[in-house]
Design a protein around this motif. Structure first.
Motif, PDB file in Angstrom:
ATOM      1  N   ASP A  84      -5.263 -33.958 -18.055  1.00 31.85           N
ATOM      2  CA  ASP A  84      -4.173 -33.690 -19.000  1.00 31.85           C
ATOM      3  C   ASP A  84      -2.842 -33.532 -18.274  1.00 31.85           C
ATOM      4  N   LEU A  85      -2.859 -32.806 -17.163  1.00 33.47           N
ATOM      5  CA  LEU A  85      -1.616 -32.600 -16.417  1.00 33.47           C
ATOM      6  C   LEU A  85      -1.146 -33.893 -15.770  1.00 33.47           C
ATOM      7  N   HIS A  86      -2.092 -34.744 -15.349  1.00 31.69           N
ATOM      8  CA  HIS A  86      -1.709 -36.021 -14.751  1.00 31.69           C
ATOM      9  C   HIS A  86      -1.024 -36.918 -15.779  1.00 31.69           C
ATOM     10  N   ALA A  87      -1.531 -36.875 -17.024  1.00 28.24           N
ATOM     11  CA  ALA A  87      -0.900 -37.668 -18.083  1.00 28.24           C
ATOM     12  C   ALA A  87       0.529 -37.186 -18.335  1.00 28.24           C
ATOM     13  N   VAL A 106      -0.674 -34.313  -0.333  1.00 26.28           N
ATOM     14  CA  VAL A 106      -1.767 -33.679  -1.063  1.00 26.28           C
ATOM     15  C   VAL A 106      -1.970 -34.431  -2.367  1.00 26.28           C
ATOM     16  N   THR A 107      -3.211 -34.818  -2.666  1.00 28.37           N
ATOM     17  CA  THR A 107      -3.485 -35.554  -3.898  1.00 28.37           C
ATOM     18  C   THR A 107      -3.153 -34.707  -5.111  1.00 28.37           C
ATOM     19  N   PHE A 108      -2.987 -35.376  -6.260  1.00 30.35           N
ATOM     20  CA  PHE A 108      -2.603 -34.652  -7.465  1.00 30.35           C
ATOM     21  C   PHE A 108      -3.682 -33.646  -7.863  1.00 30.35           C
ATOM     22  N   SER A 109      -4.952 -34.041  -7.751  1.00 29.19           N
ATOM     23  CA  SER A 109      -6.032 -33.115  -8.121  1.00 29.19           C
ATOM     24  C   SER A 109      -6.032 -31.890  -7.212  1.00 29.19           C
ATOM     25  N   ASP A 110      -5.729 -32.101  -5.926  1.00 27.86           N
ATOM     26  CA  ASP A 110      -5.664 -30.955  -5.016  1.00 27.86           C
ATOM     27  C   ASP A 110      -4.446 -30.077  -5.313  1.00 27.86           C
ATOM     28  N   GLN A 111      -3.354 -30.695  -5.780  1.00 32.13           N
ATOM     29  CA  GLN A 111      -2.191 -29.899  -6.175  1.00 32.13           C
ATOM     30  C   GLN A 111      -2.533 -28.985  -7.343  1.00 32.13           C
ATOM     31  N   VAL A 112      -3.298 -29.517  -8.313  1.00 32.91           N
ATOM     32  CA  VAL A 112      -3.710 -28.695  -9.453  1.00 32.91           C
ATOM     33  C   VAL A 112      -4.617 -27.565  -8.972  1.00 32.91           C
ATOM     34  N   LEU A 113      -5.580 -27.897  -8.106  1.00 32.24           N
ATOM     35  CA  LEU A 113      -6.497 -26.886  -7.594  1.00 32.24           C
ATOM     36  C   LEU A 113      -5.745 -25.834  -6.798  1.00 32.24           C
ATOM     37  N   LEU A 114      -4.800 -26.248  -5.978  1.00 37.14           N
ATOM     38  CA  LEU A 114      -3.990 -25.321  -5.179  1.00 37.14           C
ATOM     39  C   LEU A 114      -3.237 -24.351  -6.097  1.00 37.14           C
ATOM     40  N   THR A 115      -2.668 -24.872  -7.188  1.00 42.97           N
ATOM     41  CA  THR A 115      -1.908 -24.028  -8.116  1.00 42.97           C
ATOM     42  C   THR A 115      -2.820 -23.058  -8.846  1.00 42.97           C
ATOM     43  N   TYR A 165       4.385 -24.935  -1.564  1.00 37.67           N
ATOM     44  CA  TYR A 165       5.351 -24.329  -2.486  1.00 37.67           C
ATOM     45  C   TYR A 165       5.803 -25.328  -3.548  1.00 37.67           C
ATOM     46  N   ARG A 166       6.124 -26.542  -3.116  1.00 37.50           N
ATOM     47  CA  ARG A 166       6.589 -27.550  -4.064  1.00 37.50           C
ATOM     48  C   ARG A 166       5.494 -27.930  -5.051  1.00 37.50           C
ATOM     49  N   ALA A 167       4.263 -27.999  -4.572  1.00 37.16           N
ATOM     50  CA  ALA A 167       3.150 -28.345  -5.465  1.00 37.16           C
ATOM     51  C   ALA A 167       2.967 -27.267  -6.525  1.00 37.16           C
ATOM     52  N   ILE A 168       3.028 -26.017  -6.123  1.00 35.97           N
ATOM     53  CA  ILE A 168       2.855 -24.919  -7.075  1.00 35.97           C
ATOM     54  C   ILE A 168       3.970 -24.914  -8.105  1.00 35.97           C
ATOM     55  N   ARG A 169       5.185 -25.175  -7.673  1.00 37.94           N
ATOM     56  CA  ARG A 169       6.296 -25.206  -8.623  1.00 37.94           C
ATOM     57  C   ARG A 169       6.169 -26.378  -9.581  1.00 37.94           C
ATOM     58  N   SER A 170       5.797 -27.541  -9.069  1.00 39.66           N
ATOM     59  CA  SER A 170       5.688 -28.735  -9.914  1.00 39.66           C
ATOM     60  C   SER A 170       4.554 -28.605 -10.923  1.00 39.66           C
ATOM     61  N   ILE A 171       3.362 -28.199 -10.463  1.00 39.42           N
ATOM     62  CA  ILE A 171       2.225 -28.066 -11.366  1.00 39.42           C
ATOM     63  C   ILE A 171       2.456 -26.910 -12.347  1.00 39.42           C
ATOM     64  N   GLY A 172       3.154 -25.877 -11.902  1.00 36.50           N
ATOM     65  CA  GLY A 172       3.468 -24.772 -12.803  1.00 36.50           C
ATOM     66  C   GLY A 172       4.294 -25.231 -13.991  1.00 36.50           C
ATOM     67  N   ILE A 203      -3.275 -19.758 -16.590  1.00 31.77           N
ATOM     68  CA  ILE A 203      -4.336 -19.411 -15.636  1.00 31.77           C
ATOM     69  C   ILE A 203      -4.355 -17.894 -15.521  1.00 31.77           C
ATOM     70  N   ALA A 204      -5.357 -17.265 -16.104  1.00 25.63           N
ATOM     71  CA  ALA A 204      -5.438 -15.803 -16.093  1.00 25.63           C
ATOM     72  C   ALA A 204      -5.838 -15.323 -14.709  1.00 25.63           C
TER      73      ALA A 204
END
Length: 545
Positions: A443-446, A462-471, A496-503, A513-514
């Motif tokens: 969903d986030l990739h779309a 870092v791949t997109f799936s790993d960015q989501v997992l990292l976040t 840091y950039r991955a967390i901000r982007s996926i956030g 994400i609780a």
């Protein structure tokens, strides 16, 4: 009692010299005033000395007693010396230019960097051709609404945009803990004090002319030591505990003070406690940026079995901390004007502090050593049983007594050999089954594909799936950027950039994400991995012997 002949003789000589210069009413009032001053027999004596009837003197006394209208000025209107502001029309404007607050930044002002006393103002005006005294300057300033003013501490600097929201959140946490009978404490370090014959602000009653003699200079080299009071104020019980250190004001000392409070007061007051809420400043030994503060609190949580929640006051609001005005202010008033000549004086003065509202304080001397420079590595920080709250996880976080048990783990930390990247997506860490994590990633990739892009740029390492997992790991477990960068073999900036982007994508998708209520036991394996990588990197850069 009759007036003596000598008094009548002296009065006769005085009246003979004055009465010829007065009109009829003035003479009558003067005679009445002299008669009142002499008391019984005064009317007869004054009448004899002035050579007038007693009725005339008696009438003067009656006029004075009746509050007759004053005679007023005998000088013609407009007579007498003119005021300087009238003879020198430019004087008032010249003075106001020197003291006007808007002119403080004028580099041409001759008094910009000096105290603007009336004497200096008068001197400067005289040099400019306006001859005036200091008293006249004071009169003009008072007439213009000026007065002596001290500095007022009202400027707090720029306000953090989430300041009010943080105070509301902090108050909610306080109510939630207090309503369930859990302890809530406010902590901070009071101003450090030199031990010795040094001046202490304030005054106390002593025999006149016998002030307590103290040293002229407050040199630390001549002190017998120092006192570092760390205060813990129990909000519900209205009690205080002050741990007086003698070494350094460090995070280790701060937590040691809380530990001593718990064993001396807290444990007895709250025997059924399972949680502890600490409200603290944003800076100092208990700063939200200090890693050793969190590390020491984790040890305290493990020792006491308490889940320790910390809510920091927003930056720039330390004076609002309750320990300041409910504990420290009363201690300062209690020892005002008294030189702190020994640690015993400090301890006893603090312990003797009480208020009409029922405040009671205990104090103890802490002679332990708390060296500076304690460091907590990224790996140690990642291994802490710490969960960050959804709202401002940097200011609000909870340290748990222990990690949840992992069925595949032993009592010891798992060795690095057991590491496998698939562990990162374990449901115990992410809080969701792997199929759910895959759907969220899709969903986030779309949504990411719909983002406008000005230019392609360099692809992420870092791949997109790993960015989501990292976040997800960052938001659920509160892992910092440094250990995440090690786990995903990338840089801190990329993490840091991955967390901000996926956030941003999570907000757009409406997904949350609780945070984990208790850190999972698998964090031990992640800790071992990060620690192994840190050791490997350190060995690579070791200089050859």
């Amino acid at each position: 009692m009759s007036v003596s002949a000598e008094t009548v003789q002296m009065l006769t000589a005085k009246l003979e010299a004055i009465l010829p210069h007065l009109d009829e009413r003035q003479r009558r009032l003067l005679l009445g005033a002299e008669a009142r001053g002499l008391g019984h027999g005064g009317i007869r004596a004054v009448a004899k000395a002035a050579g007038v009837r007693e009725a005339t003197v008696s009438r003067g006394v009656d006029e004075l007693d009746a509050g007759a209208e004053p005679l007023g000025r005998a000088r013609r209107p407009g007579g007498g010396r003119k005021r300087l502001v009238e003879t020198d029309p430019e004087l008032r404007a010249a003075l106001l230019r020197l003291v006007e607050p808007d002119e403080r930044g004028d580099p041409a002002s001759p008094l910009r960097w000096t105290t603007k006393s009336t004497r200096k103002l008068a001197g400067e005006l005289t040099e400019r051709g306006h001859k005036v005294s200091a008293d006249t300057v004071a009169d003009i300033l008072r007439g213009e609404g000026f007065s002596l003013q001290a500095n007022a501490k009202t400027l707090e600097g720029a306000q953090h945009p989430d300041r009010d929201a943080q105070f509301r959140y902090l108050n909610e946490q306080v109510r939630a803990h207090r309503d369930t009978g859990q302890p809530v404490i406010s902590v901070d370090t009071k101003k450090k004090e030199l031990i010795g014959e040094f001046k202490n602000a304030g005054r106390q009653w002593r025999p006149a002319g016998e002030p307590v003699p103290v040293n002229v200079y407050d040199f630390a080299a001549s002190a017998a030591g120092k006192a570092i009071p760390y205060g813990i104020y129990d909000i519900a019980a209205n009690t205080g505990w002050v741990n007086v250190g003698t070494d350094h004001d460090t995070a280790t000392f701060a937590v040691a003070s809380i530990r001593r409070w718990w064993h001396a007061q807290g444990r007895g007051t709250y025997p059924q406690a399972t949680r502890l809420l600490i409200t603290a400043d944003a800076g100092g030994a208990n700063s939200y940026r200090t890693r050793s503060w969190k590390g020491e609190l984790a040890r305290l949580a493990a020792e006491t079995g308490l889940a320790i929640t910390v809510c920091h006051l927003p930056p720039g609001t330390s004076k609002w901390n309750k320990v300041e005005h409910r504990l420290f202010a009363h201690i300062t008033m209690n020892w005002r004007g008294r030189p702190l000549t020994s640690h015993e004086v400090v301890i006893n003065s603090i312990a003797a502090t009480t208020t009409s509202s029922g405040l009671r304080v205990q104090a103890a001397l802490d002679t332990g050593t708390y060296p500076l420079g304690a460091r907590v590595s990224d790996a140690d920080l990642a291994a802490l049983p710490l969960t960050r709250h959804v709202f401002h996880g940097d200011w609000n976080y909870t340290l748990h007594p222990a990690l949840d048990g992992d069925p595949d783990s032993t009592e010891e930390d798992q060795p690095p050999e057991r590491w496998h990247p698939q562990i990162l997506s374990d449901p115990a860490l992410t809080g969701m089954p792997r199929p759910a994590l895959d759907r969220l990633t899709a969903d986030l990739h779309a949504l990411d594909q719909q983002r406008p892009r000005i230019k392609p740029g360099r692809p992420s390492t870092v791949t997109f799936s790993d960015q989501v997992l990292l976040t997800v790991l960052h938001q659920r477990l509160g892992l910092a950027f440094e250990p995440l960068a090690v786990l995903f073999a990338t840089s801190r900036t990329t993490a840091y950039r991955a967390i901000r982007s996926i956030g941003e994508l999570l907000d757009q998708d409406g997904s949350q994400i609780a945070p984990a209520p208790t850190p999972p036991g698998l964090l031990r394996i992640l800790h071992a991995r990060v620690l192994a990588e840190d050791t490997k990197a350190a060995n690579k850069i070791k200089p050859a012997c």
